[in-house]
Design a protein around this motif. Structure first.
Motif, PDB file in Angstrom:
ATOM      1  N   VAL A   1       7.290  51.327 102.511  1.00  0.00           N
ATOM      2  CA  VAL A   1       7.043  52.384 103.486  1.00  0.00           C
ATOM      3  C   VAL A   1       6.409  51.814 104.754  1.00  0.00           C
ATOM      4  N   TYR A   2       5.431  50.921 104.602  1.00  0.00           N
ATOM      5  CA  TYR A   2       4.832  50.290 105.775  1.00  0.00           C
ATOM      6  C   TYR A   2       5.872  49.506 106.572  1.00  0.00           C
ATOM      7  N   ALA A   3       6.757  48.796 105.877  1.00  0.00           N
ATOM      8  CA  ALA A   3       7.801  48.021 106.564  1.00  0.00           C
ATOM      9  C   ALA A   3       8.713  48.945 107.366  1.00  0.00           C
ATOM     10  N   ILE A   4       9.057  50.104 106.788  1.00  0.00           N
ATOM     11  CA  ILE A   4       9.897  51.073 107.496  1.00  0.00           C
ATOM     12  C   ILE A   4       9.171  51.607 108.720  1.00  0.00           C
ATOM     13  N   TYR A   5       7.897  51.945 108.561  1.00  0.00           N
ATOM     14  CA  TYR A   5       7.111  52.456 109.693  1.00  0.00           C
ATOM     15  C   TYR A   5       7.017  51.431 110.817  1.00  0.00           C
ATOM     16  N   ILE A   6       6.723  50.185 110.449  1.00  0.00           N
ATOM     17  CA  ILE A   6       6.579  49.135 111.458  1.00  0.00           C
ATOM     18  C   ILE A   6       7.877  48.942 112.231  1.00  0.00           C
ATOM     19  N   LEU A   7       8.992  48.872 111.508  1.00  0.00           N
ATOM     20  CA  LEU A   7      10.288  48.721 112.169  1.00  0.00           C
ATOM     21  C   LEU A   7      10.618  49.950 113.011  1.00  0.00           C
ATOM     22  N   LEU A   8      10.315  51.132 112.487  1.00  0.00           N
ATOM     23  CA  LEU A   8      10.621  52.374 113.197  1.00  0.00           C
ATOM     24  C   LEU A   8       9.865  52.459 114.523  1.00  0.00           C
ATOM     25  N   PHE A   9       8.552  52.253 114.470  1.00  0.00           N
ATOM     26  CA  PHE A   9       7.737  52.437 115.674  1.00  0.00           C
ATOM     27  C   PHE A   9       7.956  51.323 116.696  1.00  0.00           C
ATOM     28  N   THR A  10       8.082  50.089 116.230  1.00  0.00           N
ATOM     29  CA  THR A  10       8.302  48.998 117.180  1.00  0.00           C
ATOM     30  C   THR A  10       9.690  49.109 117.823  1.00  0.00           C
ATOM     31  N   THR A  11      10.697  49.462 117.031  1.00  0.00           N
ATOM     32  CA  THR A  11      12.052  49.612 117.571  1.00  0.00           C
ATOM     33  C   THR A  11      12.120  50.768 118.558  1.00  0.00           C
ATOM     34  N   PHE A  12      11.514  51.888 118.202  1.00  0.00           N
ATOM     35  CA  PHE A  12      11.535  53.047 119.091  1.00  0.00           C
ATOM     36  C   PHE A  12      10.813  52.742 120.395  1.00  0.00           C
ATOM     37  N   GLN A  13       9.680  52.053 120.296  1.00  0.00           N
ATOM     38  CA  GLN A  13       8.890  51.765 121.491  1.00  0.00           C
ATOM     39  C   GLN A  13       9.625  50.810 122.424  1.00  0.00           C
ATOM     40  N   VAL A  14      10.352  49.849 121.850  1.00  0.00           N
ATOM     41  CA  VAL A  14      11.100  48.902 122.667  1.00  0.00           C
ATOM     42  C   VAL A  14      12.367  49.541 123.227  1.00  0.00           C
ATOM     43  N   SER A  15      13.043  50.369 122.415  1.00  0.00           N
ATOM     44  CA  SER A  15      14.329  50.936 122.820  1.00  0.00           C
ATOM     45  C   SER A  15      14.187  52.129 123.765  1.00  0.00           C
ATOM     46  N   PHE A  16      13.136  52.920 123.566  1.00  0.00           N
ATOM     47  CA  PHE A  16      12.943  54.119 124.382  1.00  0.00           C
ATOM     48  C   PHE A  16      11.527  54.134 124.963  1.00  0.00           C
ATOM     49  N   PRO A  17      11.226  53.205 125.844  1.00  0.00           N
ATOM     50  CA  PRO A  17       9.845  53.064 126.332  1.00  0.00           C
ATOM     51  C   PRO A  17       9.335  54.261 127.115  1.00  0.00           C
ATOM     52  N   ASN A  18      10.254  55.035 127.707  1.00  0.00           N
ATOM     53  CA  ASN A  18       9.823  56.166 128.528  1.00  0.00           C
ATOM     54  C   ASN A  18       9.983  57.512 127.835  1.00  0.00           C
ATOM     55  N   ALA A  19      10.195  57.485 126.520  1.00  0.00           N
ATOM     56  CA  ALA A  19      10.376  58.738 125.789  1.00  0.00           C
ATOM     57  C   ALA A  19       9.128  59.613 125.890  1.00  0.00           C
ATOM     58  N   ILE A  20       7.967  58.980 125.805  1.00  0.00           N
ATOM     59  CA  ILE A  20       6.703  59.703 125.989  1.00  0.00           C
ATOM     60  C   ILE A  20       5.907  58.947 127.044  1.00  0.00           C
ATOM     61  N   SER A  21       5.932  59.447 128.270  1.00  0.00           N
ATOM     62  CA  SER A  21       5.230  58.771 129.347  1.00  0.00           C
ATOM     63  C   SER A  21       4.711  59.792 130.344  1.00  0.00           C
TER      64      SER A  21
ATOM     65  N   GLY B   1       3.465  56.943 134.788  1.00  0.00           N
ATOM     66  CA  GLY B   1       3.720  55.521 134.618  1.00  0.00           C
ATOM     67  C   GLY B   1       3.134  54.904 133.368  1.00  0.00           C
ATOM     68  N   GLN B   2       2.386  55.665 132.598  1.00  0.00           N
ATOM     69  CA  GLN B   2       1.795  55.152 131.364  1.00  0.00           C
ATOM     70  C   GLN B   2       2.641  55.573 130.162  1.00  0.00           C
ATOM     71  N   VAL B   3       3.025  54.605 129.349  1.00  0.00           N
ATOM     72  CA  VAL B   3       3.897  54.849 128.201  1.00  0.00           C
ATOM     73  C   VAL B   3       3.063  54.938 126.929  1.00  0.00           C
TER      74      VAL B   3
ATOM     75  N   LEU C   1      -8.736  55.754 136.696  1.00  0.00           N
ATOM     76  CA  LEU C   1      -8.872  56.964 135.881  1.00  0.00           C
ATOM     77  C   LEU C   1      -7.600  57.801 135.897  1.00  0.00           C
ATOM     78  N   THR C   2      -7.082  58.079 137.092  1.00  0.00           N
ATOM     79  CA  THR C   2      -5.968  59.023 137.218  1.00  0.00           C
ATOM     80  C   THR C   2      -4.610  58.417 136.898  1.00  0.00           C
ATOM     81  N   ASP C   3      -4.453  57.112 137.106  1.00  0.00           N
ATOM     82  CA  ASP C   3      -3.149  56.485 136.916  1.00  0.00           C
ATOM     83  C   ASP C   3      -3.074  55.599 135.681  1.00  0.00           C
ATOM     84  N   SER C   4      -4.191  55.393 134.992  1.00  0.00           N
ATOM     85  CA  SER C   4      -4.174  54.503 133.835  1.00  0.00           C
ATOM     86  C   SER C   4      -4.849  55.123 132.613  1.00  0.00           C
ATOM     87  N   ILE C   5      -6.151  55.347 132.705  1.00  0.00           N
ATOM     88  CA  ILE C   5      -6.898  55.756 131.522  1.00  0.00           C
ATOM     89  C   ILE C   5      -6.528  57.159 131.055  1.00  0.00           C
TER      90      ILE C   5
END
Length: 207
Positions: free
Chosen positions: A12-32, A35-37, A155-159
């Motif tokens: 399960v951990y292996a699936i989660y790791i692959l899922l989240f890393t792949t999603f983050q690399v493939s769809f970096p702007n899905a939740i942004s 300019g902060q992803v 503060l406004t553009d990063s944090i």
């Protein structure tokens, strides 16, 4: 059975790791936002430590950090003026994230989604503030380098945008960790019940 090889947890951990890393690399702007992803892997590691303890958080953090270093190592300018890959930073950051999550209001509050979100929120705040401080100090060591961001811009553009998107990203991750694994929901609830009983009925941490 105690001592049984945790094959389900590993899978399960292996699936989660692959899922989240792949999603983050493939769809970096899905939740942004501004300019902060959303840092899915960061939120995932913090929550893993929060719900399942230091060992799980540290190991998952190191593995996820190693993957991050392989695919997205930051490039920094050395004191000699040459750019180079800063390998190992991902492993360090995510190891510390898992460790922090495991120590955040541990035991009694593991059942509370609000405190899980607070763990991600506070970890993100520490991460972003520390990052800006490190960049500022590093630039100070370089001749003529100036940190151009003002406190208001930080503060406004990063944090603040990072806090928002990471908390939003944490919601589905909490659902997955609490209800789909890495351990069954019944075993997780039984474990938490044992912790609650061990603290007694009069503890101020009871919720």
């Amino acid at each position: 059975m105690q001592g049984k090889f945790p094959i389900r947890k590993i899978i399960v951990y292996a699936i989660y790791i692959l899922l989240f890393t792949t999603f983050q690399v493939s769809f970096p702007n899905a939740i942004s936002f501004r300019g902060q992803v959303a840092d899915l892997t960061f939120a995932f590691v913090v929550l893993t430590g929060y719900y399942y303890g230091f060992l799980d958080g540290a190991v998952v953090g190191l593995i996820t950090g190693m993957i991050r270093d392989c695919f997205a190592s930051p490039i920094i300018m050395g004191l000699d003026g040459k750019t180079q890959l800063a390998s190992g930073i991902g492993m360090l950051v995510l190891f510390l994230a898992g460790s922090y999550g495991s120590s955040f209001f541990k035991h009694r509050l593991h059942r509370n989604v609000h405190f899980a979100l607070l763990a991600v929120l506070s970890a993100t705040l520490i991460y972003k503030v520390s990052g800006h401080i490190c960049i500022f100090l590093w630039l100070k060591l370089q001749d003529g380098a100036i940190y151009t961001l003002t406190l208001g811009k930080i503060l406004t553009d990063s944090i603040l945008p990072s806090l928002l998107v990471n908390v939003l990203a944490a919601l589905p991750i909490i659902f997955l960790l609490r209800f789909l694994g890495p351990v069954s929901r019944r075993k997780s609830d039984d474990s938490n019940d044992d912790v609650i009983k061990s603290y007694g009925e009069d503890s101020w941490l009871q919720i």
